[in-house]
Write an enzyme that holds these catalytic residues in place. Structure first.
Site, PDB file in Angstrom:
ATOM      1  N   HIS A 146      34.569  46.081  38.050  1.00  0.00           N
ATOM      2  CA  HIS A 146      34.132  45.218  39.157  1.00  0.00           C
ATOM      3  C   HIS A 146      34.412  43.753  38.841  1.00  0.00           C
ATOM      4  O   HIS A 146      34.332  43.342  37.673  1.00  0.00           O
ATOM      5  CB  HIS A 146      32.623  45.402  39.397  1.00  0.00           C
ATOM      6  N   ASP A 176      33.775  51.125  33.158  1.00  0.00           N
ATOM      7  CA  ASP A 176      33.794  51.860  34.415  1.00  0.00           C
ATOM      8  C   ASP A 176      35.179  51.909  35.067  1.00  0.00           C
ATOM      9  O   ASP A 176      35.332  52.494  36.135  1.00  0.00           O
ATOM     10  CB  ASP A 176      32.738  51.324  35.400  1.00  0.00           C
ATOM     11  N   ASP A 195      35.594  44.956  32.930  1.00  0.00           N
ATOM     12  CA  ASP A 195      34.782  45.844  33.766  1.00  0.00           C
ATOM     13  C   ASP A 195      35.525  46.065  35.091  1.00  0.00           C
ATOM     14  O   ASP A 195      36.244  45.183  35.565  1.00  0.00           O
ATOM     15  CB  ASP A 195      33.424  45.182  34.037  1.00  0.00           C
ATOM     16  N   HIS A 248      27.464  40.122  37.052  1.00  0.00           N
ATOM     17  CA  HIS A 248      27.292  39.767  38.470  1.00  0.00           C
ATOM     18  C   HIS A 248      26.161  38.757  38.691  1.00  0.00           C
ATOM     19  O   HIS A 248      26.039  38.201  39.791  1.00  0.00           O
ATOM     20  CB  HIS A 248      26.989  41.013  39.313  1.00  0.00           C
TER      21      HIS A 248
HETATM   22 ZN    ZN Z   1      31.225  47.444  36.704  1.00  0.00          ZN
END
Ligand code: ZN
Length: 288
Positions: free
Chosen positions: A147, A227, A145, A108
């Site tokens: 996200h 995740d 991931d 991120h």
């Molecule tokens: Zn994540």
């Protein structure tokens, strides 16, 4: 595939594991599970500044007391050393064809901003290292991931030599990466909450593998977050250990060389076995 980490990843950058999911215990558990790991070294300022603004890098180096950099991202006096080690281990993974087990995560992080537990964008720094110092021309970054890998996408959005692919729960934090945001070197695969192995397999069949094959990378770097696992506390996906093994195996088949960097994965009890499953998928012998 070699595992690369550093003992300090399990101590530095303490976030307070009772209140923050991205804790040093993640690395403590992983280093217990893979005690034979190779030691990486800190990335140089020059290596980090290929990706991040010098003023931002200096601001991380100047942190002397505990601070929240945004609503999710905690930092302290040891964050600078931890973040340089994480980036340096990612570099070593790119050099050796290894799997960097590091924290803080990176995908991120933006050019001049931390975000979502991330300080420096480890996989992006590794990609630039491979291009500049190893002479690798074309790099594909595949991010599974849960996200959206918004930081990695933003860093390479104007660079046709790097393909970024992100599979992620959507709609979901951070909100970006929805349908229709794609080009020949930028691919997003938003997936509905509740998706599991069969949905990820279908996405690889129909979108990820055709896009990466068209791009013809010399190196695949995997932003390996765990995740999306069914027992992860932060998201709502249903991927299994076998599913992660298959994702890793499919990523490894897409280029002459592959390396991986840990991103998320917040269930301390399942994370070591999920990394082991991915290592098997990448083609490693893993002791059970
Ligand atoms: Zn994540």
């Amino acid at each position: 595939m070699d595992v690369i980490s550093h003992p300090a990843c399990a101590h530095l950058h303490p976030t307070g594991h009772h209140v923050h999911p991205e804790t040093q215990l993640r690395l403590a558990r992983l280093q217990e599970r893979f005690p034979q790991y190779l030691h990486g070294a800190a990335a140089s300022r020059e290596q980090i500044e290929r990706v991040h603004d010098a003023t931002y890098v200096a601001s991380i180096g100047a942190i002397v007391e505990d601070a929240w950099l945004d609503a999710d991202t905690f930092a302290s006096a040891s964050t600078w050393e931890a973040a340089r080690l994480a980036a340096g281990c990612a570099i070593e993974a790119a050099r050796l064809g290894g799997f960097a087990l590091v924290r803080p995560p990176g995908h991120h992080a933006l050019r001049a901003l931390p975000m979502g537990f991330c300080i420096f964008n480890n996989v992006a720094i590794a990609a630039r290292y491979a291009q500049v110092e190893l002479g690798v021309a074309r790099v594909a970054i595949i991010d599974f991931d849960v996200h959206h890998g918004n930081g990695t996408e933003a860093l390479f959005a104007e660079d046709p030599t790097v393909l970024t692919v992100s599979l992620h729960q959507w709609p979901f934090w951070p909100g970006s990466g929805g349908p229709g945001v794609n080009s020949d070197h930028l691919v997003n695969v938003p997936l509905a909450a509740g998706s599991g192995d069969s949905e990820y397999r279908a996405a690889f069949d129909s979108v990820v593998e055709p896009a990466v094959r068209r791009f013809a990378p010399d190196l695949v770097l995997v932003s390996a977050g765990f995740d999306a696992h069914r027992d992860d506390p932060l998201a709502e996906m249903e991927v299994t250990a076998e599913g992660f093994s298959e994702l890793a195996s499919r990523c490894a088949a897409l280029a002459p060389r592959v390396s991986a960097v840990l991103e998320g994965g917040y269930n301390l009890d399942t994370l070591p076995d999920l990394v082991a499953a991915a290592l098997e998928g990448f083609g490693s012998e893993v002791q059970h």
